[in-house]
Design a protein around this motif. Structure first.
Motif, PDB file in Angstrom:
ATOM      1  N   ASP A 310       0.843  -1.189   0.000  1.00 13.69           N
ATOM      2  CA  ASP A 310       0.000   0.000   0.000  1.00 13.69           C
ATOM      3  C   ASP A 310       0.883   1.246   0.000  1.00 13.69           C
ATOM      4  O   ASP A 310       1.637   1.481   0.951  1.00 13.69           O
ATOM      5  CB  ASP A 310      -0.889  -0.006   1.240  1.00 13.69           C
ATOM      6  N   ASN A 312       0.188   4.196   0.544  1.00 11.30           N
ATOM      7  CA  ASN A 312      -0.220   5.198   1.542  1.00 11.30           C
ATOM      8  C   ASN A 312       0.181   4.822   2.968  1.00 11.30           C
ATOM      9  O   ASN A 312      -0.046   5.598   3.892  1.00 11.30           O
ATOM     10  CB  ASN A 312      -1.742   5.400   1.478  1.00 11.30           C
ATOM     11  N   ARG A 314       2.249   4.524   6.210  1.00 11.82           N
ATOM     12  CA  ARG A 314       3.364   5.201   6.867  1.00 11.82           C
ATOM     13  C   ARG A 314       3.678   4.487   8.173  1.00 11.82           C
ATOM     14  O   ARG A 314       2.775   3.989   8.838  1.00 11.82           O
ATOM     15  CB  ARG A 314       3.037   6.680   7.145  1.00 11.82           C
TER      16      ARG A 314
END
Length: 405
Positions: A310, A312, A314
């Protein structure tokens, strides 16, 4: 199935003898050590008794292997060196010392009940199976129903055989269940407990700390060396070139070429500093995240790199930095040493864990103890993570790191 059942029967039957030996030794050693405790022989007697108890417990761990499939791990800590008093103290404070003794005492009732039950059930079932061979020799016209027709008639004896055969799976299940239950109790008492796990964890953390300190010192030396041999040398050269240009300007000579040279030297120094900064912590990690940083690595790599995960996601900065350098080192090794053409980088997150896996199509044969991989291992272990590598000759090489977050 048959082997497991036979092992369970042997384990339960031998527990009859082991239980008597264990209880006898526990009583004798306790009385002997208690009587000698008020003399100078108390310490040596306690150490000798503990030594014998541990040997008996080791035998029990090996016996449990018949059922569990693997021997129970040894829980003892080293007691070498020191005076007799110190060694007695080291042995006495270990919970394993008293848990061994508790098992030797508990083994007597467990072994008595389990061993007798296993032998009786096995003998009765096997006797029923072969009833036609022996039942005719012990006629008993006064036996209660239904034993009288079963024992005194030919159809009844063969009926016992059929019944015994039908009960064989039940007997086997009982033996395996009883053996496993006793072996699990043995494992609960004889396996390393919380005390040993804490000691091992403390030792592991101490070793990890030493490795982290060593890695940090090596990293500081590398930065110092790179600064001294790279950027600093270029800046000094640029300063000397500018000084020469200033001298030429004072006497009216042309200094344009020197200024251009100094500018190139400063540009090279700036490039060197940027490379050094990227080696410490790439700015792209902070600005755009791990996925973008990995994409930048893939773009600079000579391999065809596929990134899975993914974009996105973090993670904590320390975790992203460690994962980044694992991927960077893995891609570099795959291109330089493994002659790989493609590599798949997989980033995944589970509850509390970040996993990165690199799989290349190279020739394999990577050395897990090499300096590059050892440095990565230290970086990963500093975050309480683990690094794994599988690289058989001929490939493929799979490099994987798991880090908590």
């Amino acid at each position: 199935m048959i082997r497991t059942t036979v092992s369970a029967l042997a384990y339960l039957a031998s527990s009859l003898v082991a239980g008597v030996v264990g209880l006898s030794w526990a009583v004798v050693s306790a009385l002997g050590v208690s009587l000698l405790a008020i003399t100078q022989l108390g310490g040596p007697a306690f150490l000798g008794a503990a030594w014998v108890t541990r040997r008996l417990a080791d035998l029990e761990r090996q016996r449990a292997r018949w059922i569990l499939g693997a021997a129970i791990a040894v829980p003892y800590l080293s007691i070498e060196g020191g005076t007799v008093r110190q060694r007695v103290s080291r042995v006495a404070v270990q919970p394993a010392t008293w848990r061994d003794l508790a098992w030797l005492v508990a083994l007597f009732p467990l072994g008595l009940a389990g061993g007798i039950a296993a032998i009786v059930v096995t003998v009765v079932d096997l006797a029923a199976v072969v009833a036609p061979l022996w039942a005719w020799a012990v006629p008993n016209p006064h036996a209660p129903f239904p034993m009288r027709p079963l024992m005194t008639t030919v159809p009844g004896r063969f009926g016992l055989t059929v019944l015994g055969v039908l009960l064989l799976p039940v007997t086997a299940w009982f033996l395996r269940t009883a053996g496993l239950a006793q072996a699990r109790v043995a494992r609960a008492l004889l396996a390393p407990g919380a005390h040993r796990h804490l000691v091992d964890e403390a030792a592991r953390l101490a070793q990890t700390r030493r490795r982290v300190v060593d890695a940090q010192a090596a990293e500081l030396r590398r930065i110092e060396r790179d600064l001294h041999d790279g950027a600093q040398a270029r800046i000094v050269a640029a300063g000397m070139t500018l000084a020469l240009a200033a001298r030429k300007l004072r006497i009216g000579a042309a200094a344009e070429s020197d200024v251009d040279l100094a500018r190139r030297q400063l540009d090279d120094a700036l490039t060197e500093l940027r490379r050094l900064v990227r080696g410490i912590h790439p700015p792209i990690l902070t600005d755009r995240g791990l996925h973008a940083a990995v994409a930048a690595l893939a773009g600079d790599s000579p391999l065809a790199v596929e990134i899975r995960g993914d974009p996105n996601d973090r993670y904590p900065a320390a975790v992203e930095s460690a994962v980044y350098f694992v991927i960077a080192e893995g891609l570099a090794n795959a291109g330089k040493h493994a002659d790989a053409r493609t590599c798949v980088v997989t980033l995944s997150r589970t509850t509390g864990t970040v996993t990165v896996t690199l799989t290349d199509d190279g020739q394999g044969g990577a050395d897990p103890s090499g300096s590059g991989l050892d440095g990565l291992r230290r970086r990963v272990e500093a975050l309480d993570g683990q690094l794994f590598i599988t690289s058989p000759p001929g490939g493929p090489t799979v490099l994987s790191a798991e880090l908590p977050h």
